[in-house]
Design an enzyme around this catalytic site. Sequence first.
Site, PDB file in Angstrom:
ATOM      1  N   ASP A   7       0.840  -1.267   0.036  1.00 29.71           N
ATOM      2  CA  ASP A   7       0.061   0.133   0.004  1.00 29.71           C
ATOM      3  C   ASP A   7       0.896   1.409  -0.066  1.00 29.71           C
ATOM      4  O   ASP A   7       2.023   1.055   0.427  1.00 29.71           O
ATOM      5  CB  ASP A   7      -0.906  -0.154   1.118  1.00 29.71           C
ATOM      6  N   GLU A   9       0.790   5.673   0.391  1.00 30.54           N
ATOM      7  CA  GLU A   9       0.006   6.930   0.844  1.00 30.54           C
ATOM      8  C   GLU A   9       0.810   8.039  -0.123  1.00 30.54           C
ATOM      9  O   GLU A   9       2.035   7.845  -0.472  1.00 30.54           O
ATOM     10  CB  GLU A   9       0.121   7.396   2.117  1.00 30.54           C
ATOM     11  N   HIS A  57      -4.773  10.502   5.568  1.00 26.92           N
ATOM     12  CA  HIS A  57      -3.525   9.836   6.232  1.00 26.92           C
ATOM     13  C   HIS A  57      -2.696  10.790   7.318  1.00 26.92           C
ATOM     14  O   HIS A  57      -2.149  10.141   8.225  1.00 26.92           O
ATOM     15  CB  HIS A  57      -2.348   9.484   5.293  1.00 26.92           C
ATOM     16  N   HIS A 153      -5.489   6.438   7.631  1.00 28.38           N
ATOM     17  CA  HIS A 153      -4.866   5.507   6.792  1.00 28.38           C
ATOM     18  C   HIS A 153      -3.160   5.553   6.786  1.00 28.38           C
ATOM     19  O   HIS A 153      -2.827   6.680   7.173  1.00 28.38           O
ATOM     20  CB  HIS A 153      -4.916   5.870   5.367  1.00 28.38           C
ATOM     21  N   ASP A 158      -2.414  -0.425   6.614  1.00 28.08           N
ATOM     22  CA  ASP A 158      -3.315  -0.993   5.723  1.00 28.08           C
ATOM     23  C   ASP A 158      -2.702  -2.186   5.028  1.00 28.08           C
ATOM     24  O   ASP A 158      -3.819  -2.934   4.551  1.00 28.08           O
ATOM     25  CB  ASP A 158      -3.696   0.224   4.557  1.00 28.08           C
TER      26      ASP A 158
END
Length: 246
Positions: A7, A9, A57, A153, A158
């Site tokens: 994942d 960001e 986030h 997040h 995640d």
Amino acid sequence: MRQVVLDTETTGLEPNDGHRVIEIGCVEMENRRLTGNNLHLYLNPEREIDAGALAVHGISTEFLADKPTFDKVVDEFLAFVDGAELVIHNAPFDVGFLNHELRRLGARYGTIEQRCGVLDTLVMARQKHPGQKNNLDALCRRYFVENGHRELHGALLDAEILADVYLAMTGGQTRLSLGGNDSSEQGGDAAAEVIRRLSADRPALAVVRASDNEEQRHHDKLSAIGSKNGEPTVWQGLADDDTPLQ
């Protein structure tokens, strides 16, 4: 089979608008088992973060000011994912951003797809649950994956949650594992967790033992059945054996 649940960001939604990757989280699995070998990177994007992304986030420009830029960690990142199947929720988003970062460094790094297989769990979830919500929070509720600690997040957090969801989605409740070492043990763990949660609030069952009078009446009844049949009953034999029932 080596898989890496991944994942990212970012500073915003669109790499073609100059947005950059600011966090990468990778969770390694070998033959559907979490190995504990993870990779977590924060990156200095050399630009401001959109307010909308910050609300998602919570990673600020100030926090990233002393973090390395992508070119400083690209070799470490690629060495970790090379040859693995990447498991990503909404893969076009993350892969698009990572390919954008690689293109900024020139053609020598190629693309993510040239180095890795890519499995999109969002596509998988939509096929399994058409017409339903299939974001990560919805899947956590559907598959009883704990995510109460997820207030914002985060790439590594995640990825860890997605790993649990992926294992549950791909056979997590097909059998109960009683300590076996086969490849579905992760799934058995997920099913056992469901049972634990469903029974967590139930009171303990009361144990009602037979009185001496009831035991004597039971013994007399078995003796009567044995006399009628001309041989002791099976239960009489077990009772005389004193061997604990398994």
